[in-house]
Design a protein around this motif. Structure first.
Motif, PDB file in Angstrom:
ATOM      1  N   THR A  48      17.271 -21.002 -32.513  1.00 34.23           N
ATOM      2  CA  THR A  48      17.342 -20.872 -33.968  1.00 34.23           C
ATOM      3  C   THR A  48      16.221 -21.666 -34.626  1.00 34.23           C
ATOM      4  OG1 THR A  48      19.707 -20.408 -34.192  1.00 34.23           O
ATOM      5  CG2 THR A  48      18.690 -21.605 -35.995  1.00 34.23           C
ATOM      6  N   TRP A  49      15.687 -21.105 -35.703  1.00 35.06           N
ATOM      7  CA  TRP A  49      14.796 -21.811 -36.623  1.00 35.06           C
ATOM      8  C   TRP A  49      15.518 -21.881 -37.961  1.00 35.06           C
ATOM      9  CZ3 TRP A  49      12.849 -20.183 -41.344  1.00 35.06           C
ATOM     10  CH2 TRP A  49      11.826 -20.945 -41.907  1.00 35.06           C
ATOM     11  N   ASP A  50      15.581 -23.089 -38.548  1.00 34.47           N
ATOM     12  CA  ASP A  50      16.290 -23.297 -39.810  1.00 34.47           C
ATOM     13  C   ASP A  50      15.544 -24.373 -40.583  1.00 34.47           C
ATOM     14  OD1 ASP A  50      18.013 -23.924 -41.876  1.00 34.47           O
ATOM     15  OD2 ASP A  50      19.812 -23.957 -40.640  1.00 34.47           O
ATOM     16  N   ASP A  51      15.020 -24.019 -41.760  1.00 35.56           N
ATOM     17  CA  ASP A  51      14.236 -24.999 -42.519  1.00 35.56           C
ATOM     18  C   ASP A  51      15.095 -25.864 -43.437  1.00 35.56           C
ATOM     19  OD1 ASP A  51      14.884 -23.365 -44.667  1.00 35.56           O
ATOM     20  OD2 ASP A  51      12.812 -23.053 -45.316  1.00 35.56           O
ATOM     21  N   SER A  52      16.413 -25.749 -43.328  1.00 34.67           N
ATOM     22  CA  SER A  52      17.371 -26.506 -44.148  1.00 34.67           C
ATOM     23  C   SER A  52      17.255 -26.176 -45.627  1.00 34.67           C
ATOM     24  CB  SER A  52      17.197 -28.026 -43.940  1.00 34.67           C
ATOM     25  OG  SER A  52      17.415 -28.371 -42.592  1.00 34.67           O
ATOM     26  N   GLY A  53      16.601 -25.066 -45.942  1.00 30.42           N
ATOM     27  CA  GLY A  53      16.466 -24.635 -47.326  1.00 30.42           C
ATOM     28  C   GLY A  53      16.988 -23.229 -47.560  1.00 30.42           C
ATOM     29  N   GLY A  54      17.833 -22.747 -46.643  1.00 31.89           N
ATOM     30  CA  GLY A  54      18.396 -21.412 -46.795  1.00 31.89           C
ATOM     31  C   GLY A  54      17.620 -20.327 -46.085  1.00 31.89           C
ATOM     32  N   ASN A  55      16.612 -20.715 -45.313  1.00 33.37           N
ATOM     33  CA  ASN A  55      15.793 -19.753 -44.578  1.00 33.37           C
ATOM     34  C   ASN A  55      15.972 -20.012 -43.087  1.00 33.37           C
ATOM     35  OD1 ASN A  55      14.585 -18.997 -47.160  1.00 33.37           O
ATOM     36  ND2 ASN A  55      13.469 -20.930 -46.989  1.00 33.37           N
ATOM     37  N   GLU A  56      16.293 -18.969 -42.331  1.00 34.92           N
ATOM     38  CA  GLU A  56      16.594 -19.185 -40.922  1.00 34.92           C
ATOM     39  C   GLU A  56      16.538 -17.885 -40.141  1.00 34.92           C
ATOM     40  OE1 GLU A  56      20.843 -20.085 -40.143  1.00 34.92           O
ATOM     41  OE2 GLU A  56      21.073 -19.883 -42.302  1.00 34.92           O
ATOM     42  N   TRP A  57      16.450 -18.029 -38.824  1.00 33.05           N
ATOM     43  CA  TRP A  57      16.604 -16.889 -37.918  1.00 33.05           C
ATOM     44  C   TRP A  57      17.177 -17.383 -36.599  1.00 33.05           C
ATOM     45  CZ3 TRP A  57      14.067 -17.753 -33.442  1.00 33.05           C
ATOM     46  CH2 TRP A  57      12.854 -18.450 -33.459  1.00 33.05           C
ATOM     47  N   THR A  58      17.785 -16.462 -35.865  1.00 31.91           N
ATOM     48  CA  THR A  58      18.305 -16.741 -34.528  1.00 31.91           C
ATOM     49  C   THR A  58      17.906 -15.609 -33.604  1.00 31.91           C
ATOM     50  OG1 THR A  58      20.191 -18.061 -35.276  1.00 31.91           O
ATOM     51  CG2 THR A  58      20.394 -16.996 -33.125  1.00 31.91           C
ATOM     52  N   LEU A  59      17.444 -15.967 -32.415  1.00 34.69           N
ATOM     53  CA  LEU A  59      17.148 -15.005 -31.360  1.00 34.69           C
ATOM     54  C   LEU A  59      18.166 -15.195 -30.247  1.00 34.69           C
ATOM     55  CD1 LEU A  59      15.278 -12.947 -29.853  1.00 34.69           C
ATOM     56  CD2 LEU A  59      14.036 -14.942 -28.979  1.00 34.69           C
ATOM     57  N   CYS A  72      17.473 -14.609 -42.455  1.00 33.07           N
ATOM     58  CA  CYS A  72      17.200 -14.271 -43.847  1.00 33.07           C
ATOM     59  C   CYS A  72      16.280 -15.296 -44.485  1.00 33.07           C
ATOM     60  CB  CYS A  72      18.489 -14.142 -44.665  1.00 33.07           C
ATOM     61  SG  CYS A  72      19.237 -15.723 -45.132  1.00 33.07           S
ATOM     62  N   ASP A  73      15.622 -14.864 -45.531  1.00 35.53           N
ATOM     63  CA  ASP A  73      14.922 -15.737 -46.461  1.00 35.53           C
ATOM     64  C   ASP A  73      15.752 -15.691 -47.737  1.00 35.53           C
ATOM     65  OD1 ASP A  73      13.311 -16.528 -48.686  1.00 35.53           O
ATOM     66  OD2 ASP A  73      11.490 -16.158 -47.539  1.00 35.53           O
ATOM     67  N   HIS A  74      16.295 -16.818 -48.165  1.00 34.61           N
ATOM     68  CA  HIS A  74      17.290 -16.793 -49.235  1.00 34.61           C
ATOM     69  C   HIS A  74      16.716 -16.267 -50.551  1.00 34.61           C
ATOM     70  CE1 HIS A  74      15.394 -20.506 -50.580  1.00 34.61           C
ATOM     71  NE2 HIS A  74      16.167 -20.532 -51.636  1.00 34.61           N
ATOM     72  N   GLU A  75      15.405 -16.307 -50.707  1.00 32.06           N
ATOM     73  CA  GLU A  75      14.781 -15.730 -51.905  1.00 32.06           C
ATOM     74  C   GLU A  75      14.038 -14.437 -51.600  1.00 32.06           C
ATOM     75  OE1 GLU A  75      12.288 -18.850 -53.365  1.00 32.06           O
ATOM     76  OE2 GLU A  75      13.890 -19.723 -54.590  1.00 32.06           O
ATOM     77  N   GLY A  76      13.460 -14.340 -50.405  1.00 32.39           N
ATOM     78  CA  GLY A  76      12.576 -13.223 -50.103  1.00 32.39           C
ATOM     79  C   GLY A  76      13.222 -12.011 -49.471  1.00 32.39           C
ATOM     80  N   SER A  77      14.475 -12.123 -49.020  1.00 29.50           N
ATOM     81  CA  SER A  77      15.141 -10.982 -48.381  1.00 29.50           C
ATOM     82  C   SER A  77      15.782 -10.094 -49.441  1.00 29.50           C
ATOM     83  CB  SER A  77      16.200 -11.474 -47.385  1.00 29.50           C
ATOM     84  OG  SER A  77      15.611 -12.136 -46.291  1.00 29.50           O
ATOM     85  N   TRP A  78      15.016  -9.134 -49.918  1.00 32.93           N
ATOM     86  CA  TRP A  78      15.514  -8.193 -50.923  1.00 32.93           C
ATOM     87  C   TRP A  78      16.682  -7.369 -50.386  1.00 32.93           C
ATOM     88  CZ3 TRP A  78      11.983  -5.895 -55.101  1.00 32.93           C
ATOM     89  CH2 TRP A  78      11.034  -6.839 -55.514  1.00 32.93           C
TER      90      TRP A  78
END
Length: 220
Positions: A48-59, A72-78
């Motif tokens: 997992t990558w998680d920037d602690s700002g609401g943006n993350e992914w898991t493989l 998801c990107d909490h702002e960029g995922s339309w």
């Protein structure tokens, strides 16, 4: 990467896994001397990558050489708040971990889901979807230059006496090659000792959890 992302931009899951697991192990070694919590981790569900700002992914690597990448990107995922709702799991194969993904989609926690069965796939997006957040989250691990920048500036920093960004990139590429062969060892992290006191035991624990130690073979 394109916005929204496309399946053909993603690397083979084993390569993404080797990169993510390697950086997670470097974080475990290096962050004992830095005021930074890190972004990469290895756990039961995968890397997992998680920037602690609401943006993350898991493989997650699945049986039969399959894989799933979601986040998801909490702002960029339309894709998250489109009306009518976009079902990111529509037509997805039943071998995906739907018990994990379905509640996340219901909670608007998913901006993208890509799955792999020899090639990467995702659902088709309507034309009005401008971004799914793949590039702004997964882009770093796909681009080796960006990944080396992350390691050089956030994990190693000015304390390392072995050189600059270019040297860090060369060392990182060598470690990832070792990770692909499940050959990471204590010696793999020795370079960090030039300027800091790395926690090599913690690094090896992470590398072992990611199955990047202990013998030849591809990750996963």
């Amino acid at each position: 990467m394109q916005r929204p992302g496309t399946p053909d931009e993603l690397l083979d899951p084993a390569e993404l896994w080797a990169r993510g697991g390697t950086v997670a192990a470097i974080e475990a070694a290096a962050l004992v001397s830095r005021d930074f919590s890190g972004c990469y981790s290895v756990h039961a569900d995968g890397v997992t990558w998680d920037d602690s700002g609401g943006n993350e992914w898991t493989l997650s690597l699945l049986d039969g050489g399959r894989a799933v990448l979601y986040g998801c990107d909490h702002e960029g995922s339309w894709t998250r708040f489109r009306e009518p709702e976009l079902d990111l799991l529509e037509g997805a194969p039943d071998w995906l971990p739907l018990d994990r993904l379905t509640p996340m989609q219901r909670g608007a926690e998913l901006g993208f889901v890509y799955w792999y069965d020899g090639v990467w796939h995702r659902v088709d997006y309507p034309a009005d979807v401008k971004d799914d957040g793949l590039g702004s989250t997964v882009g770093e691990i796909v681009d080796m230059e960006e990944l080396a920048d992350y390691v050089a500036y956030y994990l190693v920093g000015d304390e390392w006496g072995g050189g600059g960004r270019e040297e860090v990139g060369e060392v990182l590429e060598g470690m990832i090659r070792q990770a692909r062969d499940r050959a990471l060892s204590a010696q793999s992290f020795a370079w960090l000792s030039d300027g800091m006191e790395p926690d090599v035991a913690a690094a090896l624990d992470v590398a072992a959890a990611a199955r990047l130690t202990g013998g030849a073979g591809s990750a996963g």
